[in-house]
Design a protein around this motif. Sequence first.
Motif, PDB file in Angstrom:
ATOM      1  N   TRP A   1       0.793  -0.991   0.222  1.00  0.00           N
ATOM      2  CA  TRP A   1       0.081   0.190   0.053  1.00  0.00           C
ATOM      3  C   TRP A   1       0.952   1.188   0.099  1.00  0.00           C
ATOM      4  CZ3 TRP A   1      -4.088  -2.469  -1.127  1.00  0.00           C
ATOM      5  CH2 TRP A   1      -4.693  -3.378  -0.527  1.00  0.00           C
ATOM      6  N   GLU A   2       0.775   1.938  -1.070  1.00  0.00           N
ATOM      7  CA  GLU A   2       1.852   3.241  -1.082  1.00  0.00           C
ATOM      8  C   GLU A   2       1.578   4.161  -0.032  1.00  0.00           C
ATOM      9  OE1 GLU A   2       2.439   6.249  -4.872  1.00  0.00           O
ATOM     10  OE2 GLU A   2       0.396   5.972  -4.387  1.00  0.00           O
ATOM     11  N   TYR A   3       2.735   4.317   0.480  1.00  0.00           N
ATOM     12  CA  TYR A   3       2.923   5.288   1.787  1.00  0.00           C
ATOM     13  C   TYR A   3       2.716   4.460   3.242  1.00  0.00           C
ATOM     14  CZ  TYR A   3       3.305   9.256  -1.311  1.00  0.00           C
ATOM     15  OH  TYR A   3       3.587  10.085  -2.219  1.00  0.00           O
ATOM     16  N   ALA A   4       2.170   3.320   2.975  1.00  0.00           N
ATOM     17  CA  ALA A   4       2.061   2.426   3.950  1.00  0.00           C
ATOM     18  C   ALA A   4       2.596   0.999   3.787  1.00  0.00           C
ATOM     19  CB  ALA A   4       0.611   2.271   4.397  1.00  0.00           C
TER      20      ALA A   4
ATOM     21  N   SER B   1     -11.297  -1.623  -0.579  1.00  0.00           N
ATOM     22  CA  SER B   1     -12.302  -0.422  -0.091  1.00  0.00           C
ATOM     23  C   SER B   1     -11.895  -0.090   1.255  1.00  0.00           C
ATOM     24  CB  SER B   1     -13.312  -0.537  -0.239  1.00  0.00           C
ATOM     25  OG  SER B   1     -13.816  -0.756  -1.840  1.00  0.00           O
ATOM     26  N   GLU B   2     -11.965  -0.780   2.326  1.00  0.00           N
ATOM     27  CA  GLU B   2     -11.800  -0.508   3.627  1.00  0.00           C
ATOM     28  C   GLU B   2     -10.308  -0.218   3.914  1.00  0.00           C
ATOM     29  OE1 GLU B   2     -13.234  -3.315   6.440  1.00  0.00           O
ATOM     30  OE2 GLU B   2     -14.897  -3.903   4.978  1.00  0.00           O
ATOM     31  N   VAL B   3      -9.305  -1.002   3.216  1.00  0.00           N
ATOM     32  CA  VAL B   3      -7.767  -0.395   3.413  1.00  0.00           C
ATOM     33  C   VAL B   3      -7.753   0.717   2.833  1.00  0.00           C
ATOM     34  CG1 VAL B   3      -5.530  -1.236   2.601  1.00  0.00           C
ATOM     35  CG2 VAL B   3      -7.235  -3.153   3.459  1.00  0.00           C
ATOM     36  N   GLU B   4      -8.095   1.309   1.643  1.00  0.00           N
ATOM     37  CA  GLU B   4      -7.986   2.630   1.143  1.00  0.00           C
ATOM     38  C   GLU B   4      -8.616   3.594   2.025  1.00  0.00           C
ATOM     39  OE1 GLU B   4      -6.339   3.623  -2.363  1.00  0.00           O
ATOM     40  OE2 GLU B   4      -5.624   2.243  -1.024  1.00  0.00           O
ATOM     41  N   TYR B   5      -9.762   3.425   2.668  1.00  0.00           N
ATOM     42  CA  TYR B   5     -10.411   4.402   3.563  1.00  0.00           C
ATOM     43  C   TYR B   5      -9.212   4.628   4.726  1.00  0.00           C
ATOM     44  CZ  TYR B   5     -13.326   6.186   7.172  1.00  0.00           C
ATOM     45  OH  TYR B   5     -14.003   6.899   8.459  1.00  0.00           O
ATOM     46  N   TRP B   6      -8.789   3.636   5.498  1.00  0.00           N
ATOM     47  CA  TRP B   6      -7.861   3.964   6.327  1.00  0.00           C
ATOM     48  C   TRP B   6      -6.606   4.313   6.095  1.00  0.00           C
ATOM     49  CZ3 TRP B   6     -10.246   4.695  10.896  1.00  0.00           C
ATOM     50  CH2 TRP B   6     -11.257   3.682  11.259  1.00  0.00           C
ATOM     51  N   ARG B   7      -6.219   3.690   5.098  1.00  0.00           N
ATOM     52  CA  ARG B   7      -4.810   4.339   4.485  1.00  0.00           C
ATOM     53  C   ARG B   7      -4.714   5.769   4.166  1.00  0.00           C
ATOM     54  NH1 ARG B   7      -1.644   5.129  -0.618  1.00  0.00           N
ATOM     55  NH2 ARG B   7      -3.695   4.590  -1.736  1.00  0.00           N
ATOM     56  N   TRP B   8      -5.786   6.362   3.674  1.00  0.00           N
ATOM     57  CA  TRP B   8      -6.055   7.832   3.421  1.00  0.00           C
ATOM     58  C   TRP B   8      -6.221   8.657   4.723  1.00  0.00           C
ATOM     59  CZ3 TRP B   8      -3.529   9.829  -0.390  1.00  0.00           C
ATOM     60  CH2 TRP B   8      -3.677   9.165  -1.636  1.00  0.00           C
ATOM     61  N   TRP B   9      -6.506   7.835   5.859  1.00  0.00           N
ATOM     62  CA  TRP B   9      -6.400   8.505   7.085  1.00  0.00           C
ATOM     63  C   TRP B   9      -5.147   8.725   7.401  1.00  0.00           C
ATOM     64  CZ3 TRP B   9      -9.751   8.418  12.089  1.00  0.00           C
ATOM     65  CH2 TRP B   9     -11.138   8.639  11.852  1.00  0.00           C
TER      66      TRP B   9
ATOM     67  N   VAL C   1      -2.309   9.026   5.481  1.00  0.00           N
ATOM     68  CA  VAL C   1      -1.561  10.007   4.185  1.00  0.00           C
ATOM     69  C   VAL C   1      -2.257  10.918   4.351  1.00  0.00           C
ATOM     70  CG1 VAL C   1      -1.136  10.431   1.981  1.00  0.00           C
ATOM     71  CG2 VAL C   1      -1.158   7.989   2.956  1.00  0.00           C
ATOM     72  N   HIS C   2      -3.474  11.316   4.404  1.00  0.00           N
ATOM     73  CA  HIS C   2      -4.304  12.846   4.453  1.00  0.00           C
ATOM     74  C   HIS C   2      -4.261  13.593   5.940  1.00  0.00           C
ATOM     75  CE1 HIS C   2      -6.788  15.899   2.395  1.00  0.00           C
ATOM     76  NE2 HIS C   2      -7.135  16.121   3.584  1.00  0.00           N
ATOM     77  N   LEU C   3      -4.461  12.656   6.767  1.00  0.00           N
ATOM     78  CA  LEU C   3      -5.106  13.298   8.151  1.00  0.00           C
ATOM     79  C   LEU C   3      -3.722  13.144   8.817  1.00  0.00           C
ATOM     80  CD1 LEU C   3      -8.501  11.842   9.122  1.00  0.00           C
ATOM     81  CD2 LEU C   3      -7.944  14.151   8.504  1.00  0.00           C
TER      82      LEU C   3
END
Length: 920
Positions: free
Chosen positions: A564-567, A634-642, A644-646
């Motif tokens: 997972w990119e950045y993770a 879809s769930e991984v992407e949701y938490w991954r952007w927590w 990266v973004h947050l």
Amino acid sequence: MKEFLEVFRNHHGLEHSDAEHQSGGGNARNDQTRAASGHRLNWVCGGKAGLLLVLATHAALCEPHSATLYVIDPFRKPHFSRSVASRRPYHGLNDARCETSETALEGGSAPALHFGALAFPSQCRSLGLAAPRDKPFLRQQWRPHMTQTRRLWLGLSALLVVSFSVLLWAGSEIFRVAPPMPERVVTDQGAVLYTRADIERGRQVWQSIGGMQLGSIWGHGGYVAPDWSADWLHREAMAMLDQWAQAEGAAGYTQLDPEAQARLRGRLQLQTRRNTYDPASGTITVSAARAQAIATVAAHYVSLFGNDPATASLREAYAMRNDTVASPEHREKLAAFLWWTAWAAATERPDASGQAQASTGEVSDSRVTYTNNWPSEPLIGNSPPPSLWVWSAFSVTFLLAGIAVLGWHHAVTHDREEAQQALPDSDPFASLQLTPSMRATAKYFWIVLALFLVQILLGAITAHYQVEGQQAYGFAISQYLPYSITRTWHTQLAVLWIAVAWLGTGLYIAPALSGYEPPLQRLGVNVLFVCLLIIVVGSFAGQWFAVMQKLGLEYNFWFGHQGWEYADMGRFWQWFLFIGLLIWLCLVGRALWPVLRGPATDTKSIVGLMFLSTVAIGLFFGSALMWNEHTHISEVEYWRWWLVHLWVEGFFEVFATAVMALIFTRLGLVHARLATIAVLFATIIFMSGGVLGTLHHLYFVGTPTAVVALGASFSALEVVPLAYIGFEAYQTWKYGRAAPWMARYRWPILFFIAVSFWNLVGAGLFGFLINPPLSLYYMQGLNLTPLHGHTALFGVYGMLGIALVLFCMRGLRGQMRWDTGALKVAFWALNIGLVLMALLTLLPLGTMQLLAAIEHGYAYARSADFMQRPIVDLLVWMRVPGDVIFSIGALALTWFIFRLWVIPRPEAGDEQNNEGPTPP
């Protein structure tokens, strides 16, 4: 002021006497008057400093040499009433430094108050008094109303509660409507093509070879290899069309006349977009023709990820090493996973009642696939749905409205100018005494430079893969350092060196703010440093073993490459880093604790915001621990952007904003009250769009339309404050020219100004270019995405990290002469190099891809046919001048730090003046 003194005198039964007014610092010596009751009142008004200090003694009732000190700050609730009989000074970095001394008085001696330069607002707009507990009259008489700072804190708290509640709701909706993972995929004759175990195993294989670092899935990932979802979808569609064309006697689909092609495309859309998933049995059913097409595409991928000479040219074009997946069985499982990602991108969602499109046999224009019709694929009718057009228009509208509202706010408030801040005569930080833990942070900044240089080297190798594929000037580098590894380390180091710069700054500035060195603080700083080194070396080693297929799938998730990119780092290393961040949180918190628990000060809110962002940085990295090895994508992407973004773009930015405000406040350049209000207001503005703006990364990962609407609306608000970034840049420039001694901070100030510039260009212009749903529908995964990524990540956060490093260096090596020539080269080379990288390569190449995606579909814009064109090679080579200039800037910065530390030269006059901290 006179009213207060009259009330104070009458309440205490005191007679008034003339008093000396002293402004800006020095000794205060007042006339004394005795009342019949034996009370004595001495008072000092801080004048421009805006602080009233009242020294009252009760000769008859108090012990000799004792006094009660009343501190009245016009812009905050008064915070202490204490005996000053002790000779121990009250040290608060943001308050007066008060101490007692014996002053000859008639009939004896009593304490007199000394105070230095204060960093408080200059006008007394409201008064309040913290009276002793036995004087409730004064507490009630002077209790202030709710302050503006408190209202801002309440507003920020309410905003975060509401925003995160909506964000969590959006996550639940994404989880609810995510593309289903089937138990079996069968033909209409009952033959089993894939099982759930096959798809899950294929995902593990995909993650082990680098996952998103080698090509992309649903648009997220690397840029040299194709997006595997779009590539499979296009190849499968062409395989079915060719079958039907050959059945009609043609050599292939492209040999048919336009009318026949349109007829076959309509047939293809019916079969491809129809949802044949049965929730009861967990089965997806496909036609025999589609099953044959699936087998054809699967054979292509088995060949591509192996060592088949037939696909050697594609492997070179995609920067894939030979035998990317060594096991034939694993290659077959990988094909199963890639098919499922393409199926989700082509299959329409069931309607609200759960009725699938398959029951009607018709294609409705209003229906969308699980990925909101992404990617663009004309063959199957994938085009932007109406909702993307509508919410993109609203996104622009919200941006304009937000700019107008913020502009109105600025117009209303900019005339409320405060009186000129009384600037210190010399650098306030020059007298700062370094603690052992502050000295120990120096190694953090050395490792920042090392990681930065390695990241640049890996970036150059990664970029070169676009032109030579598997080699570097004749050397078969892909067999030892594959593209997916160099890109993994390049992206991870970008976050790591910036994060380490900010972690080191937090550890340095916390004791400076509080004047307190907790026990064993230096040991904690050193232990954390060792932990960070172990994490970097250990996680990178695990990723290399995983990508080289030497680790095994059973250990990959925990110790190898998550994909997972950045993770990307393995789960063990994520837990280790999470614990390390908690250690950092404790180290910063315990150093700040005296300020947080102490009396109220003008900057306490900023310190509190800094501490809360520290807590958020430590805790929100935990979002990387929210998924498991088989959690739905879809769930991984949701938490991954927590994460990266947050984590990176959110709370690190709040932390940096608070630190910058504290620096300028401590330097005496800005009123503490104004800085507090500005920081809280800026945090509210940023977080109003920043939290829910996370959703703009999730448009095409199985997201419902309501969540797309939220992401489009609030991501626009993220850009609103950047429209006024010029005011911040100008104010920062003014700070750099406020006093002669600010020349010491010229280069940190210039890097702060560069942060403002790249915030506008990288995060603002290039960010909003790709943020609206319609824009991102075509641009996601094209080179316009790294255009935003490079200019925002380094331009904003990297420049800010360098500025903070230089500020800490000024404290750590305060007496040493700075080689401004090297810093000048570093500053301009880094900025010019980044501009050339963006304008000569990323922007034109991304624009060409965008036009190709709109005209021919997304798969073509990412294909080898497009990316191997001579013009693309030329654009990639045109990146070399910018990269070289950028590298010179990084080397100049490193040389500056090296020379400052290893071969220092004292500043002229330091031997006589001896001003500043002693070098470690």
